[in-house]
Design a protein around this motif. Structure first.
Motif, PDB file in Angstrom:
ATOM      1  N   GLY A 216      35.559 115.832  23.616  1.00 16.97           N
ATOM      2  CA  GLY A 216      36.633 114.857  23.708  1.00 16.97           C
ATOM      3  C   GLY A 216      36.895 114.168  22.392  1.00 16.97           C
ATOM      4  N   PHE A 217      37.874 113.268  22.403  1.00 18.12           N
ATOM      5  CA  PHE A 217      38.149 112.482  21.205  1.00 18.12           C
ATOM      6  C   PHE A 217      36.912 111.648  20.880  1.00 18.12           C
ATOM      7  CE2 PHE A 217      42.495 113.318  22.700  1.00 18.12           C
ATOM      8  CZ  PHE A 217      43.034 113.808  21.517  1.00 18.12           C
ATOM      9  N   HIS A 218      36.604 111.554  19.587  1.00 17.70           N
ATOM     10  CA  HIS A 218      35.302 110.984  19.221  1.00 17.70           C
ATOM     11  C   HIS A 218      35.404 109.683  18.441  1.00 17.70           C
ATOM     12  CE1 HIS A 218      31.223 110.896  17.342  1.00 17.70           C
ATOM     13  NE2 HIS A 218      30.904 111.275  18.572  1.00 17.70           N
ATOM     14  N   ASP A 219      35.713 109.736  17.169  1.00 13.01           N
ATOM     15  CA  ASP A 219      35.691 108.517  16.353  1.00 13.01           C
ATOM     16  C   ASP A 219      36.948 108.382  15.514  1.00 13.01           C
ATOM     17  OD1 ASP A 219      34.789 109.451  13.258  1.00 13.01           O
ATOM     18  OD2 ASP A 219      34.164 110.800  14.859  1.00 13.01           O
ATOM     19  N   GLY A 220      37.296 107.125  15.224  1.00 13.67           N
ATOM     20  CA  GLY A 220      38.409 106.822  14.342  1.00 13.67           C
ATOM     21  C   GLY A 220      37.930 105.968  13.184  1.00 13.67           C
ATOM     22  N   LEU A 221      38.709 105.944  12.130  1.00  7.94           N
ATOM     23  CA  LEU A 221      38.346 105.171  10.938  1.00  7.94           C
ATOM     24  C   LEU A 221      39.600 104.682  10.241  1.00  7.94           C
ATOM     25  CD1 LEU A 221      35.900 104.439   8.970  1.00  7.94           C
ATOM     26  CD2 LEU A 221      36.694 106.379   7.625  1.00  7.94           C
ATOM     27  N   VAL A 222      39.603 103.411   9.857  1.00  6.48           N
ATOM     28  CA  VAL A 222      40.654 102.879   8.985  1.00  6.48           C
ATOM     29  C   VAL A 222      39.969 102.224   7.798  1.00  6.48           C
ATOM     30  CG1 VAL A 222      42.395 102.568  10.771  1.00  6.48           C
ATOM     31  CG2 VAL A 222      40.737 100.749  10.350  1.00  6.48           C
ATOM     32  N   SER A 223      40.589 102.341   6.632  1.00  9.16           N
ATOM     33  CA  SER A 223      39.941 101.815   5.438  1.00  9.16           C
ATOM     34  C   SER A 223      40.970 101.370   4.408  1.00  9.16           C
ATOM     35  CB  SER A 223      39.020 102.872   4.822  1.00  9.16           C
ATOM     36  OG  SER A 223      39.769 104.016   4.434  1.00  9.16           O
ATOM     37  N   VAL A 224      40.535 100.493   3.540  1.00 11.81           N
ATOM     38  CA  VAL A 224      41.364 100.038   2.431  1.00 11.81           C
ATOM     39  C   VAL A 224      40.487  99.912   1.196  1.00 11.81           C
ATOM     40  CG1 VAL A 224      41.022  97.612   3.103  1.00 11.81           C
ATOM     41  CG2 VAL A 224      42.925  98.224   1.602  1.00 11.81           C
ATOM     42  N   GLY A 225      40.998 100.377   0.069  1.00 10.50           N
ATOM     43  CA  GLY A 225      40.251 100.306  -1.181  1.00 10.50           C
ATOM     44  C   GLY A 225      41.167  99.936  -2.327  1.00 10.50           C
ATOM     45  N   LEU A 226      40.593  99.440  -3.378  1.00 15.02           N
ATOM     46  CA  LEU A 226      41.343  99.077  -4.581  1.00 15.02           C
ATOM     47  C   LEU A 226      40.758  99.860  -5.749  1.00 15.02           C
ATOM     48  CD1 LEU A 226      43.485  97.259  -5.958  1.00 15.02           C
ATOM     49  CD2 LEU A 226      41.647  95.596  -6.362  1.00 15.02           C
ATOM     50  N   THR A 227      41.524 100.824  -6.264  1.00 16.88           N
ATOM     51  CA  THR A 227      41.055 101.643  -7.381  1.00 16.88           C
ATOM     52  C   THR A 227      41.392 100.961  -8.697  1.00 16.88           C
ATOM     53  OG1 THR A 227      41.288 103.690  -6.124  1.00 16.88           O
ATOM     54  CG2 THR A 227      41.242 103.874  -8.527  1.00 16.88           C
ATOM     55  N   ILE A 228      40.364 100.689  -9.483  1.00 19.24           N
ATOM     56  CA  ILE A 228      40.525  99.970 -10.754  1.00 19.24           C
ATOM     57  C   ILE A 228      40.000 100.852 -11.877  1.00 19.24           C
ATOM     58  CG2 ILE A 228      39.977  97.867 -12.035  1.00 19.24           C
ATOM     59  CD1 ILE A 228      39.248  96.597  -9.292  1.00 19.24           C
ATOM     60  N   PRO A 229      40.881 101.448 -12.685  1.00 17.77           N
ATOM     61  CA  PRO A 229      40.416 102.280 -13.801  1.00 17.77           C
ATOM     62  C   PRO A 229      39.997 101.423 -14.998  1.00 17.77           C
ATOM     63  CG  PRO A 229      42.800 102.273 -13.728  1.00 17.77           C
ATOM     64  CD  PRO A 229      42.344 101.462 -12.538  1.00 17.77           C
TER      65      PRO A 229
END
Length: 276
Positions: A216-229
């Motif tokens: 069956g349907f298992h896991d979900g994920l939401v994420s936010v990141g800030l890439t700083i070079p």
């Protein structure tokens, strides 16, 4: 576990995997790395990153609790082929023979190949999960992505050893450009797990084990990141993510198998990357 760096990243691993799923950073499922200023494909490339995370989450399961985890990764690539080595160091093991100690408990190797056909990207590879205190996992994967709005990517994994089954992962992501070459990276994913073995089974509401294989349907994920070079070849990415079950039966199963007994997890950290 990790899943190579493929299509990507932010589960804070984000798959760790080589060339299959690109997302912001996620434990176990790969991390976003800095991009070197060179013609990729014409010469070999190499990248290294290390993530410092509040928890190790893999496919919804918490594989650490109340400790810092450190996850280094090395990747080399040439003409579409890639090799990735990823590991997990738990600085304060929550359970088992090494409870309270710092313990290196996983090393993953991913061999992959990726190729683009216009806006269509196709990837395939093999992942070997070397686990401390558990049976090693061996998975083949195939990914299909489209270079369009939200960069949808579908990745199918097939475990071929003692935990045979199918894991299907659908992810989307988008980055917003910010001043000074920074980007705000958003990602989300859902998954389906179909077990073909008698180990990955369903659990009752009291978390007692059944004999019915999980499907069956298992896991979900939401994420936010800030890439700083910074400088020429480096980036730093602070990020935060939320992992959650997608069904009642997944909620029971993830609770039963997660360290600490929770099915919902908020975790975050910082990843330092270098590419050349």
């Amino acid at each position: 576990m990790v899943m190579v760096v493929w299509i990507g990243g932010l589960a804070l691993g984000w798959v760790h995997i080589a060339g299959a799923e690109e997302k912001p950073l996620v434990p176990g499922e790969g991390t976003t790395v800095a991009t070197a200023d060179q013609e990729e494909g014409d010469r070999p490339t190499a990248s290294a990153d290390v993530a410092f995370l509040s928890q190790y989450i893999w496919r919804g399961y918490a594989l650490s609790k109340d400790s810092l985890v450190i996850q280094p990764s090395l990747t080399t690539a040439y003409k579409g082929f890639s090799l990735n080595v990823w590991g997990n160091l738990d600085t304060d093991a929550y359970q088992g023979a090494y409870k309270g100690d710092s313990k290196w408990n996983e090393t993953d190797l991913t061999f992959g190949y990726d190729h683009s056909f216009g806006i269509l990207g196709v990837g395939a590879g093999f992942v070997y999960y070397a686990l401390d205190g558990a049976n090693d996992w061996k998975e083949f994967y195939l990914s299909l992505g489209v270079d369009t709005l939200l960069a949808p990517t579908l990745t199918v994994y097939r475990e071929i050893s003692k935990n045979q089954g199918w894991y299907v992962h659908l992810g989307i992501s988008h980055s917003f450009e910010l001043p000074s070459d920074m980007t705000l990276d958003l990602a989300g994913s859902v998954s389906y797990w179909g077990s073909d073995n008698d180990t990955m089974v369903k659990y009752n509401d009291d978390l007692s084990k059944t004999t019915e294989r999980f499907s069956g349907f298992h896991d979900g994920l939401v994420s936010v990141g800030l890439t700083i070079p910074f400088w020429k070849y480096f980036t730093v990415v602070p990020s935060i993510a939320y992992a959650f079950p997608l069904s009642h039966q997944a909620d029971n199963e993830i609770q039963a198998l997660s360290w600490g007994g929770n099915a919902n997890h908020v975790f975050g950290g910082v990843t330092l990357s270098m590419a050349f």
